[in-house]
Design a protein around this motif. Structure first.
Motif, PDB file in Angstrom:
ATOM      1  N   LEU A 152       0.844  -1.191   0.000  1.00 33.40           N
ATOM      2  CA  LEU A 152       0.000   0.000   0.000  1.00 33.40           C
ATOM      3  C   LEU A 152       0.878   1.239   0.000  1.00 33.40           C
ATOM      4  O   LEU A 152       1.888   1.288   0.708  1.00 33.40           O
ATOM      5  CB  LEU A 152      -0.898   0.027   1.242  1.00 33.40           C
ATOM      6  CG  LEU A 152      -1.821  -1.169   1.420  1.00 33.40           C
ATOM      7  CD1 LEU A 152      -2.499  -1.128   2.767  1.00 33.40           C
ATOM      8  CD2 LEU A 152      -2.854  -1.205   0.312  1.00 33.40           C
ATOM      9  N   ALA A 153       0.482   2.222  -0.763  1.00 26.84           N
ATOM     10  CA  ALA A 153       1.203   3.495  -0.791  1.00 26.84           C
ATOM     11  C   ALA A 153       0.923   4.260   0.495  1.00 26.84           C
ATOM     12  O   ALA A 153      -0.131   4.085   1.142  1.00 26.84           O
ATOM     13  CB  ALA A 153       0.757   4.319  -1.998  1.00 26.84           C
ATOM     14  N   ARG A 208      -9.058  -2.057   3.764  1.00 23.91           N
ATOM     15  CA  ARG A 208      -9.413  -3.263   3.010  1.00 23.91           C
ATOM     16  C   ARG A 208      -8.520  -4.445   3.407  1.00 23.91           C
ATOM     17  O   ARG A 208      -8.989  -5.546   3.651  1.00 23.91           O
ATOM     18  CB  ARG A 208      -9.308  -2.995   1.514  1.00 23.91           C
ATOM     19  CG  ARG A 208      -9.744  -4.164   0.656  1.00 23.91           C
ATOM     20  CD  ARG A 208      -9.531  -3.905  -0.841  1.00 23.91           C
ATOM     21  NE  ARG A 208      -8.105  -3.847  -1.167  1.00 23.91           N
ATOM     22  CZ  ARG A 208      -7.429  -2.741  -1.529  1.00 23.91           C
ATOM     23  NH1 ARG A 208      -8.074  -1.579  -1.642  1.00 23.91           N
ATOM     24  NH2 ARG A 208      -6.144  -2.795  -1.791  1.00 23.91           N
ATOM     25  N   GLY A 266      -0.434   6.801   2.904  1.00 24.84           N
ATOM     26  CA  GLY A 266      -1.677   7.569   2.866  1.00 24.84           C
ATOM     27  C   GLY A 266      -2.860   6.840   2.267  1.00 24.84           C
ATOM     28  O   GLY A 266      -3.955   7.391   2.200  1.00 24.84           O
ATOM     29  N   ASP A 267      -2.709   5.615   1.821  1.00 25.11           N
ATOM     30  CA  ASP A 267      -3.805   4.845   1.226  1.00 25.11           C
ATOM     31  C   ASP A 267      -4.646   4.234   2.339  1.00 25.11           C
ATOM     32  O   ASP A 267      -4.573   3.045   2.625  1.00 25.11           O
ATOM     33  CB  ASP A 267      -3.243   3.761   0.304  1.00 25.11           C
ATOM     34  CG  ASP A 267      -4.334   2.968  -0.416  1.00 25.11           C
ATOM     35  OD1 ASP A 267      -5.535   3.213  -0.182  1.00 25.11           O
ATOM     36  OD2 ASP A 267      -3.968   2.076  -1.216  1.00 25.11           O
ATOM     37  N   THR A 268      -5.471   5.062   2.960  1.00 25.75           N
ATOM     38  CA  THR A 268      -6.276   4.593   4.094  1.00 25.75           C
ATOM     39  C   THR A 268      -7.364   3.612   3.660  1.00 25.75           C
ATOM     40  O   THR A 268      -7.695   2.694   4.400  1.00 25.75           O
ATOM     41  CB  THR A 268      -6.902   5.774   4.860  1.00 25.75           C
ATOM     42  OG1 THR A 268      -7.659   6.574   3.947  1.00 25.75           O
ATOM     43  CG2 THR A 268      -5.820   6.633   5.507  1.00 25.75           C
ATOM     44  N   VAL A 269      -7.899   3.776   2.464  1.00 33.00           N
ATOM     45  CA  VAL A 269      -8.918   2.841   1.965  1.00 33.00           C
ATOM     46  C   VAL A 269      -8.280   1.466   1.764  1.00 33.00           C
ATOM     47  O   VAL A 269      -8.833   0.447   2.164  1.00 33.00           O
ATOM     48  CB  VAL A 269      -9.557   3.360   0.660  1.00 33.00           C
ATOM     49  CG1 VAL A 269     -10.471   2.305   0.043  1.00 33.00           C
ATOM     50  CG2 VAL A 269     -10.329   4.638   0.917  1.00 33.00           C
ATOM     51  N   GLY A 270      -7.118   1.444   1.156  1.00 32.70           N
ATOM     52  CA  GLY A 270      -6.406   0.181   0.955  1.00 32.70           C
ATOM     53  C   GLY A 270      -6.028  -0.465   2.267  1.00 32.70           C
ATOM     54  O   GLY A 270      -6.146  -1.675   2.436  1.00 32.70           O
TER      55      GLY A 270
END
Length: 147
Positions: free
Chosen positions: A130-131, A140, A133-137
């Protein structure tokens, strides 16, 4: 975990509970070696899993780790993007063999024989990332979902 070694963990929960610590030590060792710093510490959360997709016995670890480590001052140092899973696999395999040797479950001859196999049965998968700041990822990946 190679099929040949799985039964040792099925009936010995104390042995099974040592796996997350070995996973942590593996990540720590690789981060320190690659970053060439003995004072850095990666972040990691690990959970024991005892079955595979077909509900068969397959003890292994699921872990969320930082792809790098933190200095004592709190700065984050990332691992190189092109770092393969090979160093993690080699250290993990060695730690599992050492655990089972120390516990008297296997002999050095078993280790030598298994190391001669073309496919050892050990694996490390670091394909999901995950990059920053990818809070959605992150949500998930961290959610528990039924299969």
């Amino acid at each position: 975990m190679p099929k040949r070694l799985r039964l040792y963990f099925r009936f010995n929960r104390e042995l099974l509970h040592k796996l997350p610590r070995l996973a942590w030590e593996t990540v720590l060792e690789i981060c320190r070696a690659v970053l060439e710093r003995d004072d850095v510490v990666p972040g990691m959360a690990a959970a024991i899993q005892t079955h595979g997709q077909l509900a068969n016995l397959h003890p292994h670890i699921h872990a969320l780790t930082t792809y790098g480590a933190f200095t004592p001052e709190g700065a984050f140092i990332p691992l190189p993007d092109d770092l393969s899973s090979t160093p993690f696999l080699e250290v993990w395999e060695t730690k599992i063999f050492r655990l089972l040797l120390d516990e008297g479950r296997i002999t050095p001859e078993v280790v030598e024989h298994m190391r001669s196999w073309q496919h050892s049965g050990f694996s490390v998968d670091k394909s999901v990332s995950l990059a920053a700041g990818d809070t959605v990822g992150l949500e998930r990946v961290a959610q528990l979902r039924g299969v």
